[in-house]
Design an enzyme around this catalytic site. Structure first.
Site, PDB file in Angstrom:
ATOM      1  N   SER A 262       0.852  -1.195   0.000  1.00  0.00           N
ATOM      2  CA  SER A 262       0.000   0.000   0.000  1.00  0.00           C
ATOM      3  C   SER A 262       0.887   1.243   0.000  1.00  0.00           C
ATOM      4  O   SER A 262       2.088   1.175   0.240  1.00  0.00           O
ATOM      5  CB  SER A 262      -0.884   0.012   1.238  1.00  0.00           C
ATOM      6  OG  SER A 262      -0.082   0.282   2.375  1.00  0.00           O
ATOM      7  N   LYS A 263       0.235   2.373  -0.253  1.00  0.00           N
ATOM      8  CA  LYS A 263       0.954   3.639  -0.233  1.00  0.00           C
ATOM      9  C   LYS A 263       1.594   3.848   1.137  1.00  0.00           C
ATOM     10  O   LYS A 263       2.696   4.361   1.259  1.00  0.00           O
ATOM     11  CB  LYS A 263      -0.008   4.783  -0.553  1.00  0.00           C
ATOM     12  CG  LYS A 263       0.666   6.132  -0.580  1.00  0.00           C
ATOM     13  CD  LYS A 263      -0.297   7.234  -0.867  1.00  0.00           C
ATOM     14  CE  LYS A 263      -0.691   8.028   0.368  1.00  0.00           C
ATOM     15  NZ  LYS A 263       0.384   8.512   1.201  1.00  0.00           N
ATOM     16  N   ARG A 264       0.874   3.408   2.171  1.00  0.00           N
ATOM     17  CA  ARG A 264       1.399   3.576   3.523  1.00  0.00           C
ATOM     18  C   ARG A 264       2.724   2.816   3.720  1.00  0.00           C
ATOM     19  O   ARG A 264       3.611   3.274   4.427  1.00  0.00           O
ATOM     20  CB  ARG A 264       0.375   3.140   4.567  1.00  0.00           C
ATOM     21  CG  ARG A 264      -0.098   4.326   5.399  1.00  0.00           C
ATOM     22  CD  ARG A 264      -1.199   3.950   6.362  1.00  0.00           C
ATOM     23  NE  ARG A 264      -2.391   3.487   5.672  1.00  0.00           N
ATOM     24  CZ  ARG A 264      -2.995   2.336   5.905  1.00  0.00           C
ATOM     25  NH1 ARG A 264      -2.530   1.506   6.815  1.00  0.00           N
ATOM     26  NH2 ARG A 264      -4.091   1.988   5.247  1.00  0.00           N
ATOM     27  N   ASP A 267       5.411   4.973   2.388  1.00  0.00           N
ATOM     28  CA  ASP A 267       5.734   6.082   3.310  1.00  0.00           C
ATOM     29  C   ASP A 267       6.573   5.558   4.472  1.00  0.00           C
ATOM     30  O   ASP A 267       7.552   6.170   4.883  1.00  0.00           O
ATOM     31  CB  ASP A 267       4.444   6.706   3.869  1.00  0.00           C
ATOM     32  CG  ASP A 267       3.606   7.356   2.769  1.00  0.00           C
ATOM     33  OD1 ASP A 267       4.168   7.582   1.680  1.00  0.00           O
ATOM     34  OD2 ASP A 267       2.410   7.616   3.001  1.00  0.00           O
TER      35      ASP A 267
END
Ligand code: GLU
Length: 510
Positions: A262-264, A267
């Protein structure tokens, strides 16, 4: 595979934000398949969910595809024979099919209000609208035809839901997974047409794939659970013969293999997940993309291609043209593919090494301009690039690796020269400076043999006189072959730097 039908594939993203690398891989596989079979690659924007619509996302998706070099043949931007290519612009075409399904007994009107459904959810935490409870809810199956008609005539809001059959096995023949079967009783009665007259994804995707004559659907594995609904709709609408062949692509997993990337995760672990920088129009927050991180599109496309596919050999580096030639659905794996950022960097490094200098010079010029260097000429830039190309993981590394070709050192690694500095060394460099002022030809190999002969003649050690020379030119113990640096800098600049450096060294030694 049935190739009597013209190959037409589509990439059908929803414009809801940044484009995840998994989305680009889906687009890529569609593109490769289309090109390989002389077919068409369609971009369709699935924007029927107005609540998730994000302004700017559609243009961003088109830009991402353009950056990757996988441009659609038909799209909202470029049009085509099967337009419009934005679902919101096709709104009038869906209702008739939903109504037809109701008339044929495959779907029904559901009049339950949001409050009524909320009350159900409170009563039954796992509430699903399905064959188990639909006769207890307020719809055209539970009400009498007259009651239903009355509600419709009175303009009571309603949705149209599919009436999922009970205990039927729905099978699909997936190009990657083989036969996949579903128990129809396990799927809820999905909404097909919403109260505002917009279709849901399920209805729109089937109607559009039919109307756009889509022959093969490559999409992410996360859509597999929706497939039984889609298959039933193809059948119920009488289009079964025209149904595309399915290919559900393996998930892209977190680096540790634990779940979908995921994008998380990006990050958290410090790498991009979106193709290009995405700025959230509401918060203004920018999420970094592969492009801005310094990935070349060739590398990005290549690393995506091998996430879940290989050509059966050890080859890992492929151009887009090679991929078009070699891509095969048989070699797409069923298992999820772990994303490995170190490997992604390796791809970029390899692609920078292979890249055509002329193509990257404009980007290097921009990079130099950002660092205040505006007058670099292309010939010089190309010479410098040749010297440092092998050392770049990302294009912006060029500045770190090569800034000294464009500006004099800001300071010197004196700790590396000072303790062993001597008057003999000062004399050697004074003499060398005088000789280099007239040395010819100013080429790396000639400079090297001349300099080394002088060291031998001085009786000092090679390393004792090589390191100070390097530090005079670049400031520290880094950079390519020192005579290549001198050759590129040219006589005037080399000699100037030697003079300034020598001054600094001798002063520090006192
Ligand atoms: N609109 C869906 C998405 O956002 C498309 C799924 C499909 O390809 O059927 O991915």
């Amino acid at each position: 595979m049935d190739f009597n039908k013209k190959v037409r594939v589509r990439f059908a993203p929803s414009p809801t934000g940044g484009l995840h690398l998994g989305g680009v891989r889906t687009a890529l596989f569609n593109y490769l398949f289309a090109r390989q079979h002389g077919g068409s690659f369609v971009l369709r924007i699935e924007d029927t969910d107005q609540t998730r619509f994000v302004p700017g996302a559609e243009a961003y998706i088109q830009d991402c595809l353009a950056w990757c070099g996988i441009e659609p043949d038909e799209s909202p931007e470029h049009g085509g024979d099967y337009g419009p290519y934005r679902q919101s612009d096709r709104k009038p075409s869906y209702r008739q099919y939903a109504e037809q399904l109701v008339a044929d007994g495959y779907a029904y009107y559901a009049f339950d209000t949001a409050e009524e459904l909320d009350a159900q959810r409170k009563l039954h935490p796992n509430f699903r609208y399905s064959h188990e409870n639909r006769l207890q809810l307020r719809n055209s199956l539970s009400l009498s035809p007259a009651e239903a008609r009355q509600l419709l005539d009175a303009g009571h809001p309603y949705v149209i839901r599919i009436k999922m059959p009970i205990d039927e096995t729905i099978s699909l023949d997936d190009m990657i997974r083989g036969t996949v079967s579903f128990d129809s009783s396990l799927t809820d009665d999905k909404v097909l047409l919403k109260a505002d007259g917009m279709p849901t994804y399920h209805l729109a995707v089937v109607v559009d794939d039919y109307q756009m004559a889509i022959s093969h659907v490559f999409r992410g594995e996360e859509w597999l659970p929706s497939a039984p609904v889609h298959i039933l709709l193809w059948e119920y609408l009488g289009w079964r013969e025209a149904m595309p062949q399915w290919a559900h692509l393996p998930l892209i997993l977190k680096p540790d293999g634990n779940g979908k990337l995921s994008k998380r995760d990006g990050d958290r672990l410090g790498f991009p997940v979106y193709a290009m920088n995405w700025q959230d129009p509401k918060t203004g927050t920018i999420t970094k993309g592969f492009r801005e991180m310094g990935f070349l599109p060739e590398a990005f496309v290549n690393l995506l291609a091998i996430l879940g596919w290989n050509d059966g050999s050890d080859q890992e580096l492929f151009t887009l043209d090679e991929l078009i030639g070699k891509f095969s659905t048989e070699r797409i794996s069923k298992a999820g593919a772990k994303f490995d950022f170190e490997k992604a960097k390796w791809f970029n490094h390899e692609w920078i090494k292979r890249s055509d200098d002329q193509a990257i010079l404009p980007r290097l010029n921009a990079l130099l301009a950002n660092n205040g260097i505006r007058d670099a000429n292309d010939k010089y830039l190309a010479d410098v690039l040749a010297l440092v190309k092998d050392r770049l993981t990302f294009l912006p590394d060029f500045w770190e690796q090569a800034s000294f070709f464009f500006k004099r050192p800001d300071g010197y690694d004196l700790a590396s020269v000072q303790p062993r500095w001597s008057s003999e060394k000062t004399a050697f460099f004074l003499d060398m400076i005088a000789k280099l002022e007239n040395f010819d030809p100013w080429h790396s190999a000639e400079l090297e043999s001349f300099y080394k002969l002088a060291i031998q003649a001085s009786g000092m050690k090679m390393g004792e006189l090589m390191l100070p020379f390097r530090i005079m030119l670049v400031g520290g113990k880094f950079g390519p072959h020192v005579f290549d640096i001198a050759a590129s800098l040219g006589r005037e600049e080399t000699v100037a730097r030697m003079k300034i450096g020598l001054e600094a060294f001798t002063q520090a030694a006192h």
